[in-house]
Design a protein around this motif. Structure first.
Motif, PDB file in Angstrom:
ATOM      1  N   GLY A 155       0.781  -0.817   0.071  1.00  0.00           N
ATOM      2  CA  GLY A 155       0.277   0.408   0.057  1.00  0.00           C
ATOM      3  C   GLY A 155       1.153   1.137  -0.019  1.00  0.00           C
ATOM      4  N   GLN A 156       1.954   1.077   0.467  1.00  0.00           N
ATOM      5  CA  GLN A 156       2.753   2.527   0.883  1.00  0.00           C
ATOM      6  C   GLN A 156       3.708   2.610  -0.005  1.00  0.00           C
ATOM      7  N   MET A 157       3.722   1.552  -0.893  1.00  0.00           N
ATOM      8  CA  MET A 157       4.663   2.210  -2.093  1.00  0.00           C
ATOM      9  C   MET A 157       3.828   2.401  -3.696  1.00  0.00           C
ATOM     10  N   LYS A 158       2.210   1.778  -3.455  1.00  0.00           N
ATOM     11  CA  LYS A 158       0.845   2.463  -4.176  1.00  0.00           C
ATOM     12  C   LYS A 158       1.149   3.553  -4.021  1.00  0.00           C
ATOM     13  N   ASP A 159       1.333   4.125  -2.521  1.00  0.00           N
ATOM     14  CA  ASP A 159       1.140   5.686  -2.255  1.00  0.00           C
ATOM     15  C   ASP A 159       2.227   6.415  -2.852  1.00  0.00           C
ATOM     16  N   MET A 160       3.349   5.977  -2.881  1.00  0.00           N
ATOM     17  CA  MET A 160       4.141   6.563  -3.175  1.00  0.00           C
ATOM     18  C   MET A 160       4.396   6.500  -4.712  1.00  0.00           C
ATOM     19  N   ASN A 161       3.895   5.868  -5.561  1.00  0.00           N
ATOM     20  CA  ASN A 161       3.794   5.496  -7.077  1.00  0.00           C
ATOM     21  C   ASN A 161       2.734   6.475  -7.785  1.00  0.00           C
ATOM     22  N   SER A 162       1.370   6.921  -6.494  1.00  0.00           N
ATOM     23  CA  SER A 162       0.805   7.604  -7.044  1.00  0.00           C
ATOM     24  C   SER A 162       0.873   9.116  -7.098  1.00  0.00           C
ATOM     25  N   GLU A 163       1.763   9.574  -5.885  1.00  0.00           N
ATOM     26  CA  GLU A 163       1.732  10.925  -6.178  1.00  0.00           C
ATOM     27  C   GLU A 163       1.797  11.675  -7.185  1.00  0.00           C
ATOM     28  N   ASN A 164       1.384  12.798  -6.880  1.00  0.00           N
ATOM     29  CA  ASN A 164       1.199  13.506  -8.142  1.00  0.00           C
ATOM     30  C   ASN A 164       0.471  13.423  -9.493  1.00  0.00           C
ATOM     31  N   GLN A 165      -0.263  12.563  -8.876  1.00  0.00           N
ATOM     32  CA  GLN A 165      -1.675  12.340 -10.157  1.00  0.00           C
ATOM     33  C   GLN A 165      -2.747  12.159  -9.728  1.00  0.00           C
ATOM     34  N   THR A 166      -4.165  12.442 -10.341  1.00  0.00           N
ATOM     35  CA  THR A 166      -5.550  12.170  -9.875  1.00  0.00           C
ATOM     36  C   THR A 166      -5.673  10.214 -10.175  1.00  0.00           C
ATOM     37  N   ILE A 167      -6.190   9.752  -9.436  1.00  0.00           N
ATOM     38  CA  ILE A 167      -6.353   8.544  -9.778  1.00  0.00           C
ATOM     39  C   ILE A 167      -7.696   8.185  -9.428  1.00  0.00           C
ATOM     40  N   PRO A 168      -8.079   7.880 -10.208  1.00  0.00           N
ATOM     41  CA  PRO A 168      -9.489   6.786 -10.152  1.00  0.00           C
ATOM     42  C   PRO A 168      -9.993   6.304  -8.475  1.00  0.00           C
ATOM     43  N   LEU A 169     -11.562   6.361  -7.802  1.00  0.00           N
ATOM     44  CA  LEU A 169     -12.249   5.854  -6.877  1.00  0.00           C
ATOM     45  C   LEU A 169     -11.431   4.922  -5.993  1.00  0.00           C
ATOM     46  N   GLU A 170     -11.599   3.894  -7.660  1.00  0.00           N
ATOM     47  CA  GLU A 170     -11.164   2.001  -6.896  1.00  0.00           C
ATOM     48  C   GLU A 170      -9.782   2.122  -6.175  1.00  0.00           C
ATOM     49  N   GLU A 171      -8.876   2.901  -7.566  1.00  0.00           N
ATOM     50  CA  GLU A 171      -7.293   2.627  -6.727  1.00  0.00           C
ATOM     51  C   GLU A 171      -6.935   3.744  -5.479  1.00  0.00           C
ATOM     52  N   LEU A 172      -8.019   4.013  -5.031  1.00  0.00           N
ATOM     53  CA  LEU A 172      -7.845   4.868  -3.612  1.00  0.00           C
ATOM     54  C   LEU A 172      -8.402   4.169  -2.976  1.00  0.00           C
ATOM     55  N   GLU A 173      -8.884   3.685  -3.378  1.00  0.00           N
ATOM     56  CA  GLU A 173      -9.740   2.366  -1.785  1.00  0.00           C
ATOM     57  C   GLU A 173      -9.046   1.616  -2.220  1.00  0.00           C
ATOM     58  N   ASN A 174      -7.685   0.766  -3.235  1.00  0.00           N
ATOM     59  CA  ASN A 174      -7.058   0.014  -3.113  1.00  0.00           C
ATOM     60  C   ASN A 174      -5.683  -0.177  -2.486  1.00  0.00           C
ATOM     61  N   ILE A 175      -5.127   1.805  -2.629  1.00  0.00           N
ATOM     62  CA  ILE A 175      -4.708   1.879  -1.902  1.00  0.00           C
ATOM     63  C   ILE A 175      -4.701   1.827  -0.708  1.00  0.00           C
ATOM     64  N   HIS A 176      -5.845   2.508   0.258  1.00  0.00           N
ATOM     65  CA  HIS A 176      -6.212   2.712   1.501  1.00  0.00           C
ATOM     66  C   HIS A 176      -5.913   1.217   2.194  1.00  0.00           C
ATOM     67  N   LYS A 177      -6.638  -0.177   1.243  1.00  0.00           N
ATOM     68  CA  LYS A 177      -7.478  -0.854   1.531  1.00  0.00           C
ATOM     69  C   LYS A 177      -6.140  -1.423   2.022  1.00  0.00           C
ATOM     70  N   HIS A 178      -5.019  -1.735   2.263  1.00  0.00           N
ATOM     71  CA  HIS A 178      -4.257  -2.312   2.228  1.00  0.00           C
ATOM     72  C   HIS A 178      -2.653  -1.857   3.220  1.00  0.00           C
ATOM     73  N   LYS A 179      -2.614  -0.055   2.746  1.00  0.00           N
ATOM     74  CA  LYS A 179      -1.968   1.239   3.412  1.00  0.00           C
ATOM     75  C   LYS A 179      -2.517   1.313   5.229  1.00  0.00           C
ATOM     76  N   THR A 180      -4.108   1.306   5.418  1.00  0.00           N
ATOM     77  CA  THR A 180      -4.256   1.088   6.058  1.00  0.00           C
ATOM     78  C   THR A 180      -4.985   0.621   7.188  1.00  0.00           C
ATOM     79  N   GLY A 181      -5.502  -0.395   6.039  1.00  0.00           N
ATOM     80  CA  GLY A 181      -6.620  -0.807   6.430  1.00  0.00           C
ATOM     81  C   GLY A 181      -5.922  -2.228   6.659  1.00  0.00           C
TER      82      GLY A 181
END
Lengths: 293, 293
Positions: A155-181
């Protein structure tokens, strides 16, 4: 029903003293120990330990059965904060209103303090007197999966990769599912496991834990927009500064609040299905949904 | 007696394929997986896994009983190299003749790849099919202690603190005892444990492992002075550049060689006392003492 605040306070104090004891026993005096204690005792909410112990108690078992696992979980959470704050990662100077670990000490010490906390977490579980060998192995397998390369680290790796861009809601949920969830989910499911929940109850608690993880992250994003910087202990609006996608950005503030409350209802309903509604867990969900820091 | 080179080759290939399999199964495709595979498959000697399996075989048990533990151990060794190479730590650009992880990827990825390997190591042991729950718990307790804040991480912290100063021999030995020695000792002792060595044998193997750890580090320092940069895969003389204390500095080159051979004799004598002299382990000690990389 035990009411929330005395419960939070009682288990927070127990976990704080056990965390400090584990670190003092298992480290040598000096810079590494100081850095570990600095971040571990920096005044966290102990949300994950409390969630774990509240789950055991909801199933009417002794919450102290989970105290070593709760400490291990908090060590992993704390290590992840130390590493995430590093200049190469989120580059944060403040955490809970205090200098981050690498600002207080230095980068090398912060990296090693994180490594040490992660390693110590598995040592604490393997040496826990209140658990059987089978329980230790089950818990270590689940905790390493939740915090490892298909869990929190991913989740943290994907969060780093998604910086400086707008990502779809589904991807945002997937990041948080792992990073925090994943760690929040582990807290609930390891608590249910240690309380000998049956298969149906485990399934409902899984649904509850996943909803809780999302609710928690949405509230985090909401607080970053409307929160009080002093209460939170870090500057608000920082997500915007880092160009990170957030729920309020993607859904608007009102949409984010609705989404949060939607997950709150799912979580409460699952508690009902598992037969543990009306417990301190129900109150905890409400509290996390409404928290101001 | 099985001779050394076929043994080394057989177990190196087994460990390499198992390491790759564990990472592919337990990570998602992408940057994190690539970074983990890059360092894990960078052509290490697999000394620790081989030492573990050679110990099991010396006690005439099946070395495959140790393969998951060997992989976990190598993951921890590899994570420690990735983190030690970081700019905030030793700031190395090359490792085994290739760009270090943060040079090939970036610092954030290298930090996370290290974290992921450390976490995965405990997951691999907890899921190992060839071990009982009791064995898993014992191994996890010892491995976390060896690699944690009173073991390897403490050695690295003390090594950082001792840079740019000359330290007494006793302190140098204490640093290496933890930084390099604790994992080597774990390799020997977990092998002996999995082979059901008795108390007397365990005690002799402890002496052997401690001597081996020091011998290994002295040879490392000697190679830094007289070694062939191409064979070692990194520039020689780098300890001097970093102002690190070394054995040749403190004892002279000849003194360091004598000290190395002294520890070699202690190690061989302990093997004899444990009744496992004349095994591949004896040859391995000679090999490590004479290695040119």
């Amino acid at each position: 029903m035990e009411s929330l605040m005395p419960f939070l306070d009682k288990y927070k104090r127990l976990v704080n003293s056990e965390l400090e004891r584990h670190i003092r026993v298992n480290t040598n005096e000096g810079r590494l120990q100081n850095a570990m204690l600095y971040s571990i005792l920096a005044g966290g909410k102990r949300l994950r330990p409390i969630l774990l112990m509240a789950t055991i108690e909801a199933f009417q078992k002794d919450a102290r059965k989970g105290v070593s696992v709760a400490c291990a979980l908090e060590m992993i959470h704390t290590y992840s904060l130390i590493h995430d704050d590093l200049p190469a990662m989120d580059n944060d100077d403040l955490r809970r209103g205090q200098p981050t670990n690498h600002k207080k000490f230095d980068e090398a010490t912060a990296i090693l303090a994180g490594d040490a906390l992660l390693t110590l977490s598995f040592q604490v579980i393997s040496n826990a007197e209140e658990l059987t060998s089978e329980e230790k192995v089950f818990i270590i397998s689940k905790l390493s999966a939740a915090s490892g390369p298909k869990g929190m680290v991913d989740g943290q790796m994907k969060d780093m990769n998604s910086e400086n861009q707008t990502i779809p809601l589904e991807e945002l949920e997937n990041i948080h599912k792992h990073k925090t969830g994943d760690l929040l989910k582990f807290a609930v499911l390891s608590g249910a496991y240690l309380a000998h929940a049956n298969e149906h109850e485990m399934s409902e608690m899984t649904t509850m834990a996943e909803a809780l993880g999302l609710l928690f992250q949405i509230q985090d994003d909401i607080l970053d927009v409307i929160g009080d910087a002093e209460a939170i202990g870090k500057p608000t609006g920082s997500d915007e500064g880092n160009y990170k996608s957030t729920y309020p950005q993607l859904l608007g503030l009102e949409g984010a609040i609705n989404q949060r409350d939607h997950y709150g209802q799912i979580a409460q309903n699952s508690l009902h299905q598992a037969g543990v509604n009306g417990t301190v867990l129900s109150e905890l969900i409400n509290y996390l949904s409404q928290r101001d820091r």
